[in-house]
Design a protein around this motif. Sequence first.
Motif, short mmCIF file in Angstrom:
data_model
loop_
_atom_site.label_atom_id
_atom_site.label_comp_id
_atom_site.label_asym_id
_atom_site.label_seq_id
_atom_site.Cartn_x
_atom_site.Cartn_y
_atom_site.Cartn_z
N GLU A 1 0.85 -1.20 0.00
CA GLU A 1 0.00 0.00 0.00
C GLU A 1 0.88 1.25 0.00
OE1 GLU A 1 -2.37 -0.37 3.49
OE2 GLU A 1 -3.68 -1.92 2.64
N VAL A 2 0.58 2.17 -0.93
CA VAL A 2 1.33 3.43 -1.02
C VAL A 2 0.33 4.57 -0.91
CG1 VAL A 2 2.90 4.83 -2.41
CG2 VAL A 2 3.00 2.32 -2.55
N CYS A 3 0.67 5.56 -0.09
CA CYS A 3 -0.23 6.70 0.11
C CYS A 3 0.56 8.00 0.03
CB CYS A 3 -0.93 6.59 1.47
SG CYS A 3 -2.01 7.98 1.85
N LEU A 4 0.05 8.95 -0.76
CA LEU A 4 0.61 10.30 -0.81
C LEU A 4 -0.38 11.22 -0.10
CD1 LEU A 4 1.77 10.55 -4.54
CD2 LEU A 4 3.02 9.63 -2.60
N GLU A 5 0.04 11.79 1.01
CA GLU A 5 -0.84 12.68 1.78
C GLU A 5 -0.31 14.11 1.71
OE1 GLU A 5 -2.50 13.35 6.34
OE2 GLU A 5 -1.57 11.44 5.79
N PHE A 6 -1.07 14.98 1.04
CA PHE A 6 -0.66 16.37 0.85
C PHE A 6 -1.24 17.25 1.96
CE2 PHE A 6 -0.24 14.54 -3.33
CZ PHE A 6 0.88 15.17 -3.86
N ASN A 7 -0.37 18.02 2.60
CA ASN A 7 -0.78 19.04 3.56
C ASN A 7 -0.27 20.39 3.07
OD1 ASN A 7 -2.11 17.39 5.57
ND2 ASN A 7 -0.09 16.55 5.99
N SER A 8 -0.56 21.44 3.80
CA SER A 8 -0.18 22.78 3.36
C SER A 8 1.32 22.96 3.26
CB SER A 8 -0.77 23.83 4.30
OG SER A 8 -0.31 23.61 5.63
N ASP A 9 2.07 22.32 4.17
CA ASP A 9 3.51 22.55 4.20
C ASP A 9 4.36 21.32 3.95
OD1 ASP A 9 2.75 21.29 6.51
OD2 ASP A 9 4.14 22.38 7.81
N LYS A 10 3.73 20.15 3.79
CA LYS A 10 4.53 18.96 3.57
C LYS A 10 3.74 17.87 2.85
CE LYS A 10 3.75 16.45 7.90
NZ LYS A 10 4.37 15.88 9.12
N LEU A 11 4.49 16.95 2.27
CA LEU A 11 3.93 15.75 1.65
C LEU A 11 4.43 14.56 2.45
CD1 LEU A 11 2.70 13.94 -0.59
CD2 LEU A 11 4.84 14.24 -1.87
N THR A 12 3.51 13.75 2.94
CA THR A 12 3.88 12.53 3.65
C THR A 12 3.64 11.35 2.72
OG1 THR A 12 3.26 13.48 5.79
CG2 THR A 12 3.46 11.08 5.66
N ILE A 13 4.69 10.58 2.48
CA ILE A 13 4.59 9.40 1.62
C ILE A 13 4.75 8.16 2.50
CG2 ILE A 13 5.50 8.19 -0.38
CD1 ILE A 13 6.75 10.85 -1.26
N LYS A 14 3.75 7.29 2.44
CA LYS A 14 3.78 6.08 3.27
C LYS A 14 3.71 4.87 2.36
CE LYS A 14 1.73 6.17 7.18
NZ LYS A 14 0.75 6.22 8.29
#
Length: 249
Positions: free
Chosen positions: A184-197
């Motif tokens: 499972e791969v997830c790209l989570e976009f926030n205002s100041d960062k991208l979290t890739i899991k």
Amino acid sequence: MQTDQRLVFILTTLIVVLMALVVITLFVVFSRKKNRLLREKATEKKRFEREIAETQIEIREETLRNISWELHDNIGQLLTLAKIQLQNATPESLDDISETITKSLNEIRSLSKLINPEFIKNIALKDALQLEIERFNRLQFINASLKIVGEEKELNQKHGIILFRILQEFFSNTIKHARGSKLEVCLEFNSDKLTIKAIDDGIGFNMEDIQKKGIGLENMKTRAKLINADINLESKPNYGTELNIYYYF
């Protein structure tokens, strides 16, 4: 009176000279610091460009290995099957032959995207990940998925290359060694960062062992540092492996 005036003149002259020396000294120090920072910046830029070039070469090599394998083992088998079906063709088997040939053509079209030099030169993280996920599922390596959370933001293209290569290394280890059934791969976009899991359900490993040997992990961390990103890798035997990348805009 004249003595006092002379003394004032001398003191004034000394103060002016001292101030001039201080200004000159500060200017020299500032110039040296500025030149040193410029040299360091130029060195860092060269290092970054060299890392980008090396990363693109690694991606190209990995892509060519994948293409070679698919041509030999996957498309080759499909075309061999189509040949056998044609040699023993009957009116009833025409649909099966057509299906095999269609599948072969679809596989070739998928490979053509990777063969295109512009794919590596202008790689976009999301598109590249989607192609990898589709390939894993198409070849039944593992049940893979990609999820996007939040409002997507455009990434620096060169930074995207670094991020993709880090993930590509993780995928390679998952496919070759983890013996898992799910990725499972997830790209989570926030205002100041991208979290890739990225998470697999494979056999995992002891973190102490990889930290002792951890050349691959150190390479990931070094590359991440170049683009203002942090990496965290967690794993336990029989509990799979999880990679988290935090990229700051």
